[in-house]
Design a protein around this motif. Structure first.
Motif, PDB file in Angstrom:
ATOM      1  N   LEU A   7      63.968 -41.871  -2.098  1.00 34.12           N
ATOM      2  CA  LEU A   7      62.813 -42.176  -1.266  1.00 34.12           C
ATOM      3  C   LEU A   7      61.538 -41.595  -1.860  1.00 34.12           C
ATOM      4  O   LEU A   7      61.511 -40.447  -2.308  1.00 34.12           O
ATOM      5  N   TYR A   8      60.497 -42.404  -1.838  1.00 37.66           N
ATOM      6  CA  TYR A   8      59.169 -41.930  -2.230  1.00 37.66           C
ATOM      7  C   TYR A   8      58.636 -41.092  -1.064  1.00 37.66           C
ATOM      8  O   TYR A   8      58.658 -41.529   0.087  1.00 37.66           O
ATOM      9  N   LEU A   9      58.163 -39.908  -1.345  1.00 40.01           N
ATOM     10  CA  LEU A   9      57.719 -38.977  -0.307  1.00 40.01           C
ATOM     11  C   LEU A   9      56.195 -39.028  -0.180  1.00 40.01           C
ATOM     12  O   LEU A   9      55.460 -38.315  -0.863  1.00 40.01           O
ATOM     13  N   ALA A  10      55.715 -39.918   0.682  1.00 36.38           N
ATOM     14  CA  ALA A  10      54.274 -40.096   0.900  1.00 36.38           C
ATOM     15  C   ALA A  10      53.765 -39.003   1.833  1.00 36.38           C
ATOM     16  O   ALA A  10      54.328 -38.797   2.909  1.00 36.38           O
ATOM     17  N   HIS A  11      52.710 -38.312   1.417  1.00 37.76           N
ATOM     18  CA  HIS A  11      52.134 -37.255   2.249  1.00 37.76           C
ATOM     19  C   HIS A  11      50.738 -36.892   1.749  1.00 37.76           C
ATOM     20  O   HIS A  11      50.410 -37.141   0.590  1.00 37.76           O
ATOM     21  N   THR A  33      67.483 -38.200  -3.178  1.00 35.43           N
ATOM     22  CA  THR A  33      66.375 -37.879  -4.072  1.00 35.43           C
ATOM     23  C   THR A  33      65.071 -38.226  -3.376  1.00 35.43           C
ATOM     24  O   THR A  33      64.914 -39.342  -2.887  1.00 35.43           O
ATOM     25  N   LEU A  34      64.165 -37.259  -3.321  1.00 30.25           N
ATOM     26  CA  LEU A  34      62.827 -37.489  -2.775  1.00 30.25           C
ATOM     27  C   LEU A  34      61.848 -37.443  -3.946  1.00 30.25           C
ATOM     28  O   LEU A  34      61.758 -36.439  -4.645  1.00 30.25           O
ATOM     29  N   ASN A  35      61.166 -38.542  -4.182  1.00 26.89           N
ATOM     30  CA  ASN A  35      60.211 -38.643  -5.281  1.00 26.89           C
ATOM     31  C   ASN A  35      58.832 -38.250  -4.790  1.00 26.89           C
ATOM     32  O   ASN A  35      58.188 -38.989  -4.056  1.00 26.89           O
ATOM     33  N   ASN A  36      58.401 -37.060  -5.187  1.00 23.71           N
ATOM     34  CA  ASN A  36      57.138 -36.494  -4.735  1.00 23.71           C
ATOM     35  C   ASN A  36      56.051 -36.805  -5.763  1.00 23.71           C
ATOM     36  O   ASN A  36      56.112 -36.327  -6.892  1.00 23.71           O
ATOM     37  N   ASP A  53      51.508 -43.840  -8.650  1.00 21.56           N
ATOM     38  CA  ASP A  53      52.171 -43.714  -7.356  1.00 21.56           C
ATOM     39  C   ASP A  53      52.827 -45.029  -6.932  1.00 21.56           C
ATOM     40  O   ASP A  53      53.949 -45.030  -6.412  1.00 21.56           O
ATOM     41  N   LEU A  54      52.160 -46.148  -7.178  1.00 26.18           N
ATOM     42  CA  LEU A  54      52.748 -47.444  -6.820  1.00 26.18           C
ATOM     43  C   LEU A  54      53.997 -47.729  -7.646  1.00 26.18           C
ATOM     44  O   LEU A  54      54.970 -48.280  -7.129  1.00 26.18           O
ATOM     45  N   GLU A  55      53.995 -47.331  -8.893  1.00 26.44           N
ATOM     46  CA  GLU A  55      55.194 -47.499  -9.725  1.00 26.44           C
ATOM     47  C   GLU A  55      56.344 -46.654  -9.185  1.00 26.44           C
ATOM     48  O   GLU A  55      57.495 -47.077  -9.206  1.00 26.44           O
ATOM     49  N   MET A  56      56.029 -45.461  -8.685  1.00 18.85           N
ATOM     50  CA  MET A  56      57.069 -44.613  -8.088  1.00 18.85           C
ATOM     51  C   MET A  56      57.626 -45.259  -6.819  1.00 18.85           C
ATOM     52  O   MET A  56      58.828 -45.202  -6.569  1.00 18.85           O
ATOM     53  N   ILE A  57      56.767 -45.861  -6.019  1.00 19.39           N
ATOM     54  CA  ILE A  57      57.226 -46.549  -4.807  1.00 19.39           C
ATOM     55  C   ILE A  57      58.144 -47.700  -5.192  1.00 19.39           C
ATOM     56  O   ILE A  57      59.219 -47.874  -4.618  1.00 19.39           O
ATOM     57  N   ASP A  58      57.733 -48.480  -6.183  1.00 18.23           N
ATOM     58  CA  ASP A  58      58.542 -49.619  -6.638  1.00 18.23           C
ATOM     59  C   ASP A  58      59.925 -49.189  -7.130  1.00 18.23           C
ATOM     60  O   ASP A  58      60.901 -49.925  -6.987  1.00 18.23           O
ATOM     61  N   ALA A  59      60.016 -48.002  -7.704  1.00 15.71           N
ATOM     62  CA  ALA A  59      61.288 -47.513  -8.245  1.00 15.71           C
ATOM     63  C   ALA A  59      62.166 -46.855  -7.174  1.00 15.71           C
ATOM     64  O   ALA A  59      63.300 -46.471  -7.453  1.00 15.71           O
ATOM     65  N   SER A  60      61.660 -46.738  -5.958  1.00 17.67           N
ATOM     66  CA  SER A  60      62.400 -46.083  -4.875  1.00 17.67           C
ATOM     67  C   SER A  60      63.063 -47.109  -3.968  1.00 17.67           C
ATOM     68  O   SER A  60      62.704 -48.279  -3.967  1.00 17.67           O
ATOM     69  N   THR A  61      64.030 -46.639  -3.171  1.00 19.75           N
ATOM     70  CA  THR A  61      64.710 -47.523  -2.225  1.00 19.75           C
ATOM     71  C   THR A  61      64.004 -47.570  -0.874  1.00 19.75           C
ATOM     72  O   THR A  61      64.391 -48.332  -0.002  1.00 19.75           O
ATOM     73  N   GLY A  62      62.975 -46.754  -0.701  1.00 15.88           N
ATOM     74  CA  GLY A  62      62.209 -46.722   0.540  1.00 15.88           C
ATOM     75  C   GLY A  62      61.155 -45.632   0.476  1.00 15.88           C
ATOM     76  O   GLY A  62      61.004 -44.957  -0.542  1.00 15.88           O
TER      77      GLY A  62
END
Length: 91
Positions: A7-11, A33-36, A53-62
């Motif tokens: 998961l992409y960790l948006a904060h 895995t939390l992608n910070n 950051d958008l590439e990290m979101i694309d590589a995450s499952t949510g």
């Protein structure tokens, strides 16, 4: 066999230390895995903040989003919108 959740960790930026401490414990306990974006994106400065950051979101499952009533920013809401537009679950 289940695939590993990533998961992409948006904060918000101002919460990055607090969120990082929680993130490291959560990864151990929950086996995910939390992608910070503030700590796990080595190309963030080279590519610019948004593109990396958008590439990290694309590589995450949510996306797991942490929001604050105290300090509203634009980054986290935009990451939520991007994820929803790309049919990724947001928690």
């Amino acid at each position: 066999m289940l695939s590993k959740v990533s998961l992409y960790l948006a904060h918000p930026h101002f919460m990055k230390k607090e969120v990082r401490a929680w993130e490291l414990e959560a990864e151990k306990k929950l086996q995910l895995t939390l992608n910070n974006p503030f700590f796990d994106n080595p190309t963030r400065g080279e590519q610019g903040i948004v593109l990396g950051d958008l590439e990290m979101i694309d590589a995450s499952t949510g996306v797991l989003a942490v929001l604050s009533e105290k300090h509203a920013g634009i980054g986290t809401p935009m990451e939520i919108i991007y994820a929803k537009e790309h049919y990724l679950p947001v928690f």
